[in-house]
Design a protein around this motif. Sequence first.
Motif, mmCIF file in Angstrom:
data_model
loop_
_atom_site.group_PDB
_atom_site.id
_atom_site.type_symbol
_atom_site.label_atom_id
_atom_site.label_comp_id
_atom_site.label_asym_id
_atom_site.label_seq_id
_atom_site.Cartn_x
_atom_site.Cartn_y
_atom_site.Cartn_z
ATOM 1 N N GLY A 137 0.797 -1.307 0.195
ATOM 2 C CA GLY A 137 0.149 0.058 0.015
ATOM 3 C C GLY A 137 0.773 1.416 0.096
ATOM 4 O O GLY A 137 0.222 2.362 0.151
ATOM 5 N N GLU A 138 2.055 1.050 -0.081
ATOM 6 C CA GLU A 138 2.809 2.376 -0.183
ATOM 7 C C GLU A 138 2.717 2.927 -1.381
ATOM 8 O O GLU A 138 2.956 2.454 -2.350
ATOM 9 C CB GLU A 138 4.554 1.905 0.009
ATOM 10 C CG GLU A 138 5.377 3.026 0.197
ATOM 11 C CD GLU A 138 5.353 3.853 1.574
ATOM 12 O OE1 GLU A 138 5.750 4.998 1.622
ATOM 13 O OE2 GLU A 138 4.808 3.116 2.580
ATOM 14 N N PRO A 139 2.663 4.246 -1.311
ATOM 15 C CA PRO A 139 2.425 5.155 -2.667
ATOM 16 C C PRO A 139 3.700 5.671 -3.431
ATOM 17 O O PRO A 139 4.727 5.878 -2.614
ATOM 18 C CB PRO A 139 1.666 6.392 -2.264
ATOM 19 C CG PRO A 139 2.039 6.653 -0.853
ATOM 20 C CD PRO A 139 2.347 5.214 -0.196
ATOM 21 N N SER A 140 3.571 5.747 -4.760
ATOM 22 C CA SER A 140 4.861 5.921 -5.224
ATOM 23 C C SER A 140 4.006 7.231 -6.334
ATOM 24 O O SER A 140 3.402 6.753 -7.247
ATOM 25 C CB SER A 140 5.583 4.965 -6.125
ATOM 26 O OG SER A 140 6.323 4.140 -5.403
ATOM 27 N N PRO A 141 4.080 8.296 -5.908
ATOM 28 C CA PRO A 141 3.519 9.374 -6.799
ATOM 29 C C PRO A 141 4.533 9.996 -7.840
ATOM 30 O O PRO A 141 5.654 9.983 -7.764
ATOM 31 C CB PRO A 141 3.405 10.680 -5.918
ATOM 32 C CG PRO A 141 4.488 10.256 -4.722
ATOM 33 C CD PRO A 141 4.847 8.978 -4.769
ATOM 34 N N TYR A 142 3.697 10.092 -9.132
ATOM 35 C CA TYR A 142 4.819 10.555 -10.171
ATOM 36 C C TYR A 142 4.098 11.774 -11.128
ATOM 37 O O TYR A 142 2.730 11.729 -10.970
ATOM 38 C CB TYR A 142 4.677 9.398 -11.515
ATOM 39 C CG TYR A 142 5.430 8.190 -10.768
ATOM 40 C CD1 TYR A 142 6.937 8.051 -10.848
ATOM 41 C CD2 TYR A 142 4.702 7.198 -10.229
ATOM 42 C CE1 TYR A 142 7.454 6.909 -10.477
ATOM 43 C CE2 TYR A 142 5.204 5.913 -9.659
ATOM 44 C CZ TYR A 142 6.440 5.941 -9.904
ATOM 45 O OH TYR A 142 7.186 4.859 -9.401
ATOM 46 N N VAL A 143 4.567 12.630 -11.589
ATOM 47 C CA VAL A 143 4.234 13.615 -12.793
ATOM 48 C C VAL A 143 4.838 13.379 -13.941
ATOM 49 O O VAL A 143 6.123 13.293 -13.776
ATOM 50 C CB VAL A 143 4.390 15.001 -12.080
ATOM 51 C CG1 VAL A 143 5.674 15.415 -11.820
ATOM 52 C CG2 VAL A 143 3.401 15.993 -12.872
ATOM 53 N N GLU A 144 4.055 13.360 -15.036
ATOM 54 C CA GLU A 144 4.911 13.535 -16.373
ATOM 55 C C GLU A 144 5.441 14.987 -16.640
ATOM 56 O O GLU A 144 4.844 16.073 -16.458
ATOM 57 C CB GLU A 144 3.903 13.144 -17.357
ATOM 58 C CG GLU A 144 4.475 12.973 -18.661
ATOM 59 C CD GLU A 144 3.434 12.083 -19.804
ATOM 60 O OE1 GLU A 144 3.927 12.581 -20.864
ATOM 61 O OE2 GLU A 144 2.635 11.590 -19.208
ATOM 62 N N VAL A 145 6.685 14.832 -17.058
ATOM 63 C CA VAL A 145 7.378 15.939 -17.295
ATOM 64 C C VAL A 145 7.416 16.393 -18.703
ATOM 65 O O VAL A 145 7.238 17.443 -19.269
ATOM 66 C CB VAL A 145 8.911 15.793 -16.833
ATOM 67 C CG1 VAL A 145 9.835 17.083 -17.002
ATOM 68 C CG2 VAL A 145 9.045 15.535 -15.324
ATOM 69 N N ARG A 146 7.687 15.344 -19.564
ATOM 70 C CA ARG A 146 7.951 15.629 -21.146
ATOM 71 C C ARG A 146 7.943 14.469 -21.831
ATOM 72 O O ARG A 146 8.454 13.563 -21.245
ATOM 73 C CB ARG A 146 8.971 16.610 -21.592
ATOM 74 C CG ARG A 146 10.477 16.142 -20.894
ATOM 75 C CD ARG A 146 11.230 17.329 -21.515
ATOM 76 N NE ARG A 146 12.434 17.294 -20.389
ATOM 77 C CZ ARG A 146 13.543 16.450 -20.407
ATOM 78 N NH1 ARG A 146 13.750 15.349 -21.297
ATOM 79 N NH2 ARG A 146 14.358 16.679 -19.457
ATOM 80 N N ARG A 147 7.269 14.457 -22.981
ATOM 81 C CA ARG A 147 7.315 13.225 -23.932
ATOM 82 C C ARG A 147 7.377 11.835 -23.259
ATOM 83 O O ARG A 147 8.146 10.990 -23.507
ATOM 84 C CB ARG A 147 8.702 13.379 -24.833
ATOM 85 C CG ARG A 147 8.537 14.707 -25.593
ATOM 86 C CD ARG A 147 9.845 14.713 -26.412
ATOM 87 N NE ARG A 147 11.021 14.743 -25.838
ATOM 88 C CZ ARG A 147 11.633 15.825 -25.468
ATOM 89 N NH1 ARG A 147 11.193 17.214 -25.933
ATOM 90 N NH2 ARG A 147 12.753 15.976 -24.882
#
Length: 195
Positions: A137-147
């Motif tokens: 249940g440990e979260p790994s958050p991401y944001v798309e940067v480019r391409r």
Amino acid sequence: MTKPEVGQMAVMPDAKVLEEAARAASKGGLPPVDKWDPPFCGDLDMQIRRDGTWFYEGTPIGRPKMVRLFSTILKREGDDYFLVTPVEKVGIKVEDAPFVAIDFTEDDGALTFTTNVGDRVTADSDHPIRVVRDEDGEPSPYVEVRRGLEALIDRKSFYRLVDIGEVRDHDGAEWFGVVSSGTFFPIAPARDLPD
């Protein structure tokens, strides 16, 4: 980059190509790697670790400008990552995401992230935030940067996102998440939140 002989690994990218990438980066631009489709020339002994550290032949690359330079010629194809120039492409290993979002600002309803390699990106429908949970249940958050290249959002920034989060209806269920540029990004089902 120099094409390797059969059985050899690719060598570091050519100095001229790096100079061109450096000029583009210094002007705030990026080389058009999404338009380049050069032949594959082998794998380079380069790795980007989960914490954002770049390694070459097992040694950390200690020059931030060099890391920034390499980051500008990074391309993702499916699950594979490459350093590309107009004439050559070499594979590198990425442990998780190639970048780390080390901070963000909140301004006029927009969340703008800064990465460890100096990119700035505002989360929106083209640059989504997503959260993956492991078996525990440990979260790994991401944001798309480019391409198609993402940044793992560091722990302190994720805690700050949680602090500004809210519950909204999402796909017919109540979700906890954040809003940026008018887009809601779900983090966790509201039913999973502690009381």
